[in-house]
Structure formats: structure tokens, C-alpha cells
Motif scaffolding. Structure first.
Motif, PDB file in Angstrom:
ATOM      1  N   UNK A  22       9.243 -11.329 -58.996  1.00 32.63           N
ATOM      2  CA  UNK A  22       8.511  -9.870 -59.593  1.00 32.63           C
ATOM      3  C   UNK A  22       8.750  -8.153 -59.174  1.00 32.63           C
ATOM      4  N   UNK A  23      10.607  -8.178 -58.510  1.00 36.50           N
ATOM      5  CA  UNK A  23      11.131  -7.224 -58.786  1.00 36.50           C
ATOM      6  C   UNK A  23      11.423  -6.965 -60.867  1.00 36.50           C
ATOM      7  N   UNK A  24      11.675  -7.939 -61.409  1.00 36.73           N
ATOM      8  CA  UNK A  24      12.647  -7.510 -62.988  1.00 36.73           C
ATOM      9  C   UNK A  24      13.175  -8.484 -62.821  1.00 36.73           C
ATOM     10  N   UNK A  25      13.607  -8.975 -62.370  1.00 32.99           N
ATOM     11  CA  UNK A  25      14.987  -9.516 -62.791  1.00 32.99           C
ATOM     12  C   UNK A  25      15.051 -11.137 -62.633  1.00 32.99           C
ATOM     13  N   UNK A  26      15.580 -12.006 -62.328  1.00 30.72           N
ATOM     14  CA  UNK A  26      15.389 -13.959 -62.519  1.00 30.72           C
ATOM     15  C   UNK A  26      16.484 -14.728 -61.602  1.00 30.72           C
ATOM     16  N   UNK A  64      17.466  -9.324 -53.604  1.00 30.80           N
ATOM     17  CA  UNK A  64      17.587  -9.118 -55.118  1.00 30.80           C
ATOM     18  C   UNK A  64      18.777  -9.103 -56.229  1.00 30.80           C
ATOM     19  N   UNK A  65      19.525 -10.018 -55.034  1.00 32.59           N
ATOM     20  CA  UNK A  65      20.844 -10.510 -55.658  1.00 32.59           C
ATOM     21  C   UNK A  65      20.434 -12.082 -56.682  1.00 32.59           C
ATOM     22  N   UNK A  66      20.490 -11.488 -57.780  1.00 33.65           N
ATOM     23  CA  UNK A  66      19.756 -13.076 -58.964  1.00 33.65           C
ATOM     24  C   UNK A  66      21.732 -13.919 -58.327  1.00 33.65           C
ATOM     25  N   UNK A  67      21.213 -15.446 -57.994  1.00 32.48           N
ATOM     26  CA  UNK A  67      21.978 -16.903 -58.117  1.00 32.48           C
ATOM     27  C   UNK A  67      21.451 -17.077 -58.837  1.00 32.48           C
ATOM     28  N   UNK A  68      20.532 -17.349 -59.077  1.00 33.22           N
ATOM     29  CA  UNK A  68      20.372 -18.521 -60.704  1.00 33.22           C
ATOM     30  C   UNK A  68      20.289 -17.654 -62.132  1.00 33.22           C
ATOM     31  N   UNK A  69      21.032 -17.452 -62.766  1.00 31.61           N
ATOM     32  CA  UNK A  69      20.863 -16.873 -64.156  1.00 31.61           C
ATOM     33  C   UNK A  69      19.394 -17.192 -64.758  1.00 31.61           C
ATOM     34  N   UNK A  70      19.743 -18.522 -64.785  1.00 28.19           N
ATOM     35  CA  UNK A  70      18.102 -19.073 -65.322  1.00 28.19           C
ATOM     36  C   UNK A  70      16.787 -19.113 -64.937  1.00 28.19           C
ATOM     37  N   UNK A  71      17.062 -18.894 -63.785  1.00 28.41           N
ATOM     38  CA  UNK A  71      15.576 -19.040 -62.576  1.00 28.41           C
ATOM     39  C   UNK A  71      14.873 -18.338 -62.746  1.00 28.41           C
ATOM     40  N   UNK A  72      13.464 -18.933 -62.292  1.00 26.73           N
ATOM     41  CA  UNK A  72      12.492 -18.137 -62.391  1.00 26.73           C
ATOM     42  C   UNK A  72      12.203 -16.169 -62.472  1.00 26.73           C
ATOM     43  N   UNK A  73      10.896 -15.635 -63.211  1.00 22.47           N
ATOM     44  CA  UNK A  73      11.084 -14.865 -63.026  1.00 22.47           C
ATOM     45  C   UNK A  73      10.566 -13.763 -61.803  1.00 22.47           C
TER      46      UNK A  73
END
Length: 317
Positions: free
Chosen positions: A176-180, A165-174
Motif C-alpha cells: 500500500x505504500x507504493x513500493x513492492x 518499508x524496506x523492500x526485501x522481495x524485488x518482484x514481491x506483492x505491491x
């Protein structure tokens, strides 16, 4: 005969495994139950108690001085509670207190399953001899754990190293954890398969649409399958490089079902890593497959119990 002996539990959405493990990591007794994952929380606890009851029937049980638990997460080691995503009956379930009650007050050490596998890999697997390592489990989800300065680093709640659950795609798919754009949203087995299907890959006559089937297609040269693994490898590389830059790990170990894909994953992963891990102090970073097998969760839970309960009384530590 080794005097160190601990009990270990490995709790997942499919099975609850238990073992008595000695100070060399040998499993001396085992027990297992299926996880009644969709049942009431007390029904799940009953299965845990049955596993512990089986272990208590062993003549070695009297020598067990503590219990290590590796559980699907999230866990909260500071509160002694677990809320596994795929066991809906357990939300903030007081697992540590309940296990302590069942076992007559033995000390209990709780960690997340990614941390448990990290402990196993550091003790007996591919991270052995490395003081700073990231170990990852890439399967239905993506979990992980850290070894820093030669010691397991579970963090205050037992979830540190949760690289999925590190984000590696700023505008990526939502996610389920709540991030993108999380690593898991791109690199987990189901998401590798989903991406391949969305881009036109089709399963063979057997209808197998799993990541393993995509891996087989990639090995046979299917361009869409190859691209799906390359995308997963890129996400993993970005997450691994970010972790290495932050805490200076020198090895990343990858286990889980997707980790077994071999060169289909590791070749593009090592190539992508040269793009993302560019600073001088992370350039020596190596990425290798995990070595511990299906008992990794048990062995790691035992390692945590052994590490946290030295023979000196807690009061004098």
C-alpha cells in the motif's frame, strides 16, 4: 523529589493516551480517550485537548516543562504535522502548533510511534546499554526506530528506522505504500494470517483468523502456520541484516503483537539471520524480544522530550 517532569502523548488509531512522566521514566498521572479515528480532524483534536485537560488538572502539571508526542505516522517533525494512515481526518495536521496552543506555549517534541518505542526500549528496555540498536514494532504494521552512537536517531522528519518499508522481495506483492515486497507486506500480523489462509490454513471452531491464532497453530505443529511465520521471519531477517550492514547495529529488539509469538518467530528469525547477516561486522548481531509493555509509547515520547529539552536555554545550546 525529581524536578524533571514532562508531559507525554501516545496517539494511535485506537486510543490517545497521555501521562506526566518524571526523569526516571515513572508515570505519575494518566489520562486517556478513545480516538474518534473516522471523525472530522477537529473532533480528533478535541479528544487530544481533553487528554491534556485531564493532565492539566493534576497538581503536578505546573512542573511539566515540555511535551513529547509519539504519533502514528507518517509524521513530519520538521513541519510539526502528522498524517496517520488510520486517522483520515488528519492530513498534514498541524499537531505541534495545536498542542502548543492548548498548553499555553510549552515546547513540543514530535516523533513517530516506532521511534517512541525505540526511545523507551533504549532507556528502560532490551536495548539499554547498547549504543547502536534497531527497535521494531511488528503488529498491524511494521515500524521501527534507530539508536546510533548512543542517541535516538529520528532523522529530520522523525521517521528514520521505518524498516517496514524496506523492500526485501524485488518482484514481491505491491505494498500500500507504493513500493513492492516490503517487510511489512510479508511480516505484519494481517499479512502472516493472509499468507496462512491462502496456503490452506483454516481457523479453529472459534473462527479466529488472526496472527495470534496462526502462532498458536504453529506451536501445535501445523506446517502451513509454521511456514507463514518462517516467511515472516525471513523478511524480518533480511531487513534487519540490511540495516545492520548499513549502520552497524549490534542488537535488534522486536516488540508488538507479532513479537509476542515467541519461538515460533524467533527461532526461524535467528536462523535466517545467519544467512543474511554474513559479513564479519554484523555476525555478532543479536535479536531479542522487547521488554517495555503497553506504556512504551508514553515512556518513549517522554524520553524524547527529556532528551531535547535540557535545562540550558535553547539559545545557548
Amino acid at each position: 523529589m525529581h524536578t524533571d517532569l514532562v508531559a507525554a502523548l501516545d496517539i494511535g488509531g485506537t486510543k490517545i493516551a497521555g501521562a506526566l512522566v518524571d526523569g526516571d521514566g515513572r508515570i505519575l498521572a494518566r489520562a486517556q480517550r478513545a480516538t474518534p479515528a473516522q471523525q472530522h480532524g477537529e473532533t480528533v483534536m478535541r479528544a487530544v485537548a481533553e487528554v491534556l485537560g485531564d493532565l492539566a488538572g493534576s497538581p503536578l502539571w505546573g512542573r511539566a516543562r515540555s511535551i513529547g508526542i509519539g504519533s502514528a505516522g507518517p509524521v513530519d517533525a520538521s513541519a510539526g504535522t502528522v498524517s496517520p494512515v488510520n486517522v483520515p481526518g488528519w492530513r498534514n495536521f498541524p499537531l505541534v502548533d495545536r498542542v502548543r496552543a492548548v498548553t499555553g506555549g510549552l515546547p513540543v517534541e514530535l516523533i513517530g510511534d516506532g521511534v517512541a518505542i525505540t526511545a523507551a526500549e533504549h532507556w528502560q528496555g532490551a536495548a539499554r546499554g547498547h549504543d547502536n540498536a534497531l527497535c521494531m514494532v511488528v503488529s498491524t504494521g511494521v515500524g521501527g526506530g534507530l539508536v546510533l552512537g548512543g542517541r535516538l536517531h529520528p532523522g529530520p522528519t522523525g521517521n528514520a528506522g521505518h524498516i517496514g518499508h524496506i523492500s526485501v522481495d524485488l518482484d514481491g506483492d505491491p505494498c500500500p505504500c507504493g513500493s513492492r515486497g516490503c517487510v511489512e507486506r510479508i511480516a505484519s500480523g494481517p499479512n502472516i494470517a493472509r499468507r496462512a489462509l491462502e496456503h490452506g490454513w483454516r481457523p479453529g471452531p472459534d473462527g479466529d483468523a488472526s496472527a495470534a491464532a496462526v502462532a498458536a497453530a504453529a506451536r501445535a505443529g501445523d506446517p502451513v502456520a509454521v511456514a507463514s511465520f518462517a516467511r515472516a521471519a525471513q523478511a524480518l531477517a533480511a531487513g534487519i541484516a540490511a540495516t545492520a550492514t548499513l549502520v552497524e547495529i549490534d542488537i535488534a529488539v522486536i516488540g508488538g503483537g507479532v513479537g509476542k509469538a515467541g519461538d515460533v518467530l524467533f527461532a526461524p528469525l535467528r536462523k535466517a539471520l545467519t544467512d543474511y547477516a554474513a559479513l564479519s561486522f554484523v555476525q555478532r548481531l543479536t535479536v531479542v524480544p522487547a521488554q517495555t509493555g503497553t506504556d512504551a509509547g508514553l515512556v518513549g515520547a517522554a524520553a524524547a522530550a527529556l532528551a531535547r529539552t535540557p535545562d540550558v536555554p535553547a539559545a545557548s545550546r
